[in-house]
Write a protein that holds these residues in place. Structure first.
Motif, short mmCIF file in Angstrom:
data_model
loop_
_atom_site.label_atom_id
_atom_site.label_comp_id
_atom_site.label_asym_id
_atom_site.label_seq_id
_atom_site.Cartn_x
_atom_site.Cartn_y
_atom_site.Cartn_z
N LEU A 1 0.81 -1.22 0.00
CA LEU A 1 0.00 0.00 0.00
C LEU A 1 0.85 1.27 0.00
N PRO A 2 1.77 1.47 0.95
CA PRO A 2 2.53 2.73 0.95
C PRO A 2 3.45 2.88 -0.25
N CYS A 3 4.18 1.82 -0.59
CA CYS A 3 5.11 1.91 -1.73
C CYS A 3 4.35 2.09 -3.04
N GLY A 4 3.24 1.36 -3.18
CA GLY A 4 2.45 1.50 -4.40
C GLY A 4 1.82 2.87 -4.53
N ALA A 5 1.40 3.47 -3.39
CA ALA A 5 0.75 4.79 -3.45
C ALA A 5 1.72 5.87 -3.92
N VAL A 6 2.93 5.89 -3.34
CA VAL A 6 3.87 6.95 -3.74
C VAL A 6 4.42 6.70 -5.14
N ALA A 7 4.59 5.43 -5.51
CA ALA A 7 5.06 5.14 -6.87
C ALA A 7 4.00 5.53 -7.90
N ALA A 8 2.71 5.37 -7.53
CA ALA A 8 1.64 5.72 -8.46
C ALA A 8 1.62 7.20 -8.78
N VAL A 9 2.13 8.04 -7.88
CA VAL A 9 2.22 9.47 -8.16
C VAL A 9 3.08 9.73 -9.40
N ILE A 10 4.20 9.04 -9.49
CA ILE A 10 5.11 9.22 -10.64
C ILE A 10 4.57 8.51 -11.86
N VAL A 11 4.05 7.28 -11.67
CA VAL A 11 3.53 6.53 -12.81
C VAL A 11 2.37 7.27 -13.47
N SER A 12 1.49 7.87 -12.67
CA SER A 12 0.36 8.62 -13.23
C SER A 12 0.83 9.79 -14.07
N ALA A 13 1.86 10.50 -13.58
CA ALA A 13 2.41 11.63 -14.35
C ALA A 13 2.99 11.14 -15.67
N TRP A 14 3.68 10.02 -15.64
CA TRP A 14 4.26 9.47 -16.87
C TRP A 14 3.17 9.07 -17.85
N LEU A 15 2.09 8.50 -17.35
CA LEU A 15 0.98 8.10 -18.23
C LEU A 15 0.35 9.32 -18.89
N VAL A 16 0.19 10.40 -18.14
CA VAL A 16 -0.37 11.63 -18.73
C VAL A 16 0.52 12.10 -19.87
N GLU A 17 1.83 12.13 -19.63
CA GLU A 17 2.76 12.59 -20.65
C GLU A 17 2.80 11.64 -21.84
N ALA A 18 2.76 10.34 -21.58
CA ALA A 18 2.91 9.35 -22.65
C ALA A 18 1.67 9.26 -23.51
N LYS A 19 0.49 9.46 -22.94
CA LYS A 19 -0.75 9.23 -23.67
C LYS A 19 -1.50 10.51 -24.02
N GLN A 20 -0.91 11.67 -23.77
CA GLN A 20 -1.64 12.91 -24.00
C GLN A 20 -1.93 13.12 -25.49
N SER A 21 -1.17 12.51 -26.37
CA SER A 21 -1.44 12.68 -27.81
C SER A 21 -2.66 11.89 -28.26
N VAL A 22 -3.15 10.95 -27.42
CA VAL A 22 -4.29 10.13 -27.82
C VAL A 22 -5.53 10.48 -27.02
N ILE A 23 -5.40 10.58 -25.70
CA ILE A 23 -6.56 10.83 -24.85
C ILE A 23 -6.18 11.94 -23.87
N GLU A 24 -6.17 13.16 -24.34
CA GLU A 24 -5.68 14.26 -23.51
C GLU A 24 -6.79 15.13 -22.95
N ASN A 25 -8.06 14.75 -23.16
CA ASN A 25 -9.14 15.63 -22.75
C ASN A 25 -10.10 14.95 -21.80
N MET A 26 -9.61 14.07 -20.94
CA MET A 26 -10.49 13.35 -20.04
C MET A 26 -11.12 14.29 -19.01
N ALA A 27 -10.31 15.16 -18.40
CA ALA A 27 -10.84 16.08 -17.38
C ALA A 27 -11.91 17.02 -17.96
#
Length: 461
Positions: free
Chosen positions: A271-297
């Protein structure tokens, strides 16, 4: 000679503008190379037609791009014609050119490294006897953002190739946050611990924003980019959180089926390691996939703005009908503050996706109704908080709530005025966008004030 030189300069400027436009198009992975070439041919032909009619090259370029529609609209058009390509790119890496592929691999490796650093960082206090699930929960609560956000800022600093000066500013602010969270002699039941746990993540998230914009924090456009990123990041982080919850449930039950208790491993590591790692992974996913699905919000904003507007109007009607005021209990006031923050988020992400040149429409009027309703509720909350302070005096919690509602009141009041001026045709929509992006500085100042000054002002209470 002079006239020929000026012509060459104008041609070079035009080619530079087209090159920038082409580079942005090529980053949109739902458009293949041949598609981009076709669009560029259309653009050049339109520029030629406009130039022959007497316009300067820069004017012709801007008008041609505008007439072709926004890049998002063009991308959606191509996506409809090549829908199988879009769906494949949601799950497959595609076929980028060699330099792009190499950079993607480097970014993936750096992201994994930063996520691993964040995951290890949250375990370091345990080496000094601090128990994550025991009496030291207060330490972890006020330091939670310091485990993940420095690694995220480092990822963006590397990705944006920021200079030494910006790196120094980032490091100094994170050190300042660490000192504020740990240097003050706060008791375990201190209100300042809770306020630090709430406000320090906001303050440090805006520090991450400095890294995200490459140090160019004065740019309204770059600040709006960071606001867009924040919305997308929240969505990815929530999705990863839901997936992580399912993983933990399966882990506990599958190991339980063979007589092994995995709860200790889940609580102490997964739980703790996964939560803090997800902060970075989520940012990477936004950057990696913004050219395809960048308007979710913004899409979610379109769905929930009418619903929240109807809910707030119904609430105000109920207040008038029953003649009941807002309960002044702390939990209730926190609930209303959270509601106002959600309204502000809906406003921000609607602004971030709007065509600034478009005429006012029904959705703009819905937003104005939402903002005015939230403004009235904010006034009611302020009245309740003022009455609570008059009766019981100032405290860290009540002062923080008062300040935050005053800040929201100022934002919502001027936003409503700008919205009204836009709907009446008296001012451009861009003024509302500039107001919101510049107001981010106010949030940053307030968050740092609560973290740094409140413990001193209230004698570490």
């Amino acid at each position: 000679m002079g006239g020929g030189t000026m012509t060459v300069d104008r041609d070079n400027d035009l080619e530079g503008q087209i090159a920038e436009w082409r580079a942005y198009m090529q980053r949109r992975r739902e458009l293949q190379h041949t598609d981009a070439e076709e669009l560029e041919d259309h653009l050049r032909s339109r520029i030629t037609e406009l130039s022959e009619s007497g316009l300067r090259n820069d004017e012709a370029f801007l008008i041609a791009v505008k007439r072709m529609g926004s890049l998002d609209e063009l991308s959606r058009e191509f996506a409809r014609e090549h829908s199988e390509r879009l769906w494949k790119q949601l799950v497959l890496p595609g076929e980028p050119d060699a330099p792009t592929a190499a950079r993607s691999r480097r970014e993936l490796l750096v992201m994994v490294l930063c996520a691993a650093v964040a995951a290890l960082a949250i375990k370091v206090p345990g080496l000094f006897g601090l128990d994550l699930s025991g009496d030291d929960a207060g330490f972890y609560a006020r330091n939670a953002s310091l485990f993940a956000l420095p690694a995220l800022a480092a990822y963006f600093a590397w990705q944006r190739r920021v200079g030494v000066r910006v790196i120094g500013v980032l490091a100094s602010l994170f050190v300042l946050g660490a000192l504020a969270a740990n240097a003050y002699p706060l008791a375990d039941d201190s209100q300042s611990i809770v306020l630090t746990a709430i406000h320090l993540p906001l303050a440090l998230w805006l520090v991450v924003g400095v890294a995200y914009v490459g140090g160019d924090w004065r740019s309204d456009r770059r600040r709006m980019d960071f606001i867009r990123f924040t919305g997308e990041w929240l969505i990815y982080f929530a999705l990863l959180g839901l997936g992580g919850g399912v993983l933990m449930a399966f882990t506990a039950n599958t190991f339980g089926a063979i007589g092994l208790d995995a709860e200790g491993f889940i609580q102490s590591w997964l739980l703790p390691c996964g939560a803090v790692a997800a902060v970075i992974v989520s940012a990477w996913l936004v950057e990696a996939k913004q050219s395809v699905i960048e308007n979710m919000a913004p899409v979610l904003t379109r769905v929930f703005t009418p619903l929240f507007a109807a809910t707030l109007l119904a609430f105000l009607a109920a207040v008038i009908w029953t003649n009941n005021g807002i309960d002044v209990e702390r939990d209730v006031l926190i609930l209303f503050d959270l509601l106002l923050v959600i309204v502000l988020g809906l406003l921000l992400y609607a602004i971030s996706a709007r065509d600034l040149a478009a005429r006012p429409g029904l959705f703009d009027r819905l937003q104005l109704a939402l903002v005015v309703s939230a403004l009235i509720i904010d006034v009611m909350v302020l009245v309740a908080i003022t009455g609570r302070i008059t009766e019981w005096g100032f405290s860290p919690n009540k002062t923080a709530a008062l300040g935050e509602n005053v800040i929201l009141l100022a934002n919502l009041t001027w936003s409503a005025w700008l919205f009204l001026g836009f709907l009446r045709g008296r001012m451009p929509f861009a003024r509302l966008e500039h107001w919101q992006t510049r107001y981010v500085i106010v949030y940053a100042i307030w968050a740092w004030a609560v973290v740094l000054a409140f413990p001193l002002v209230f004698d570490f209470a």
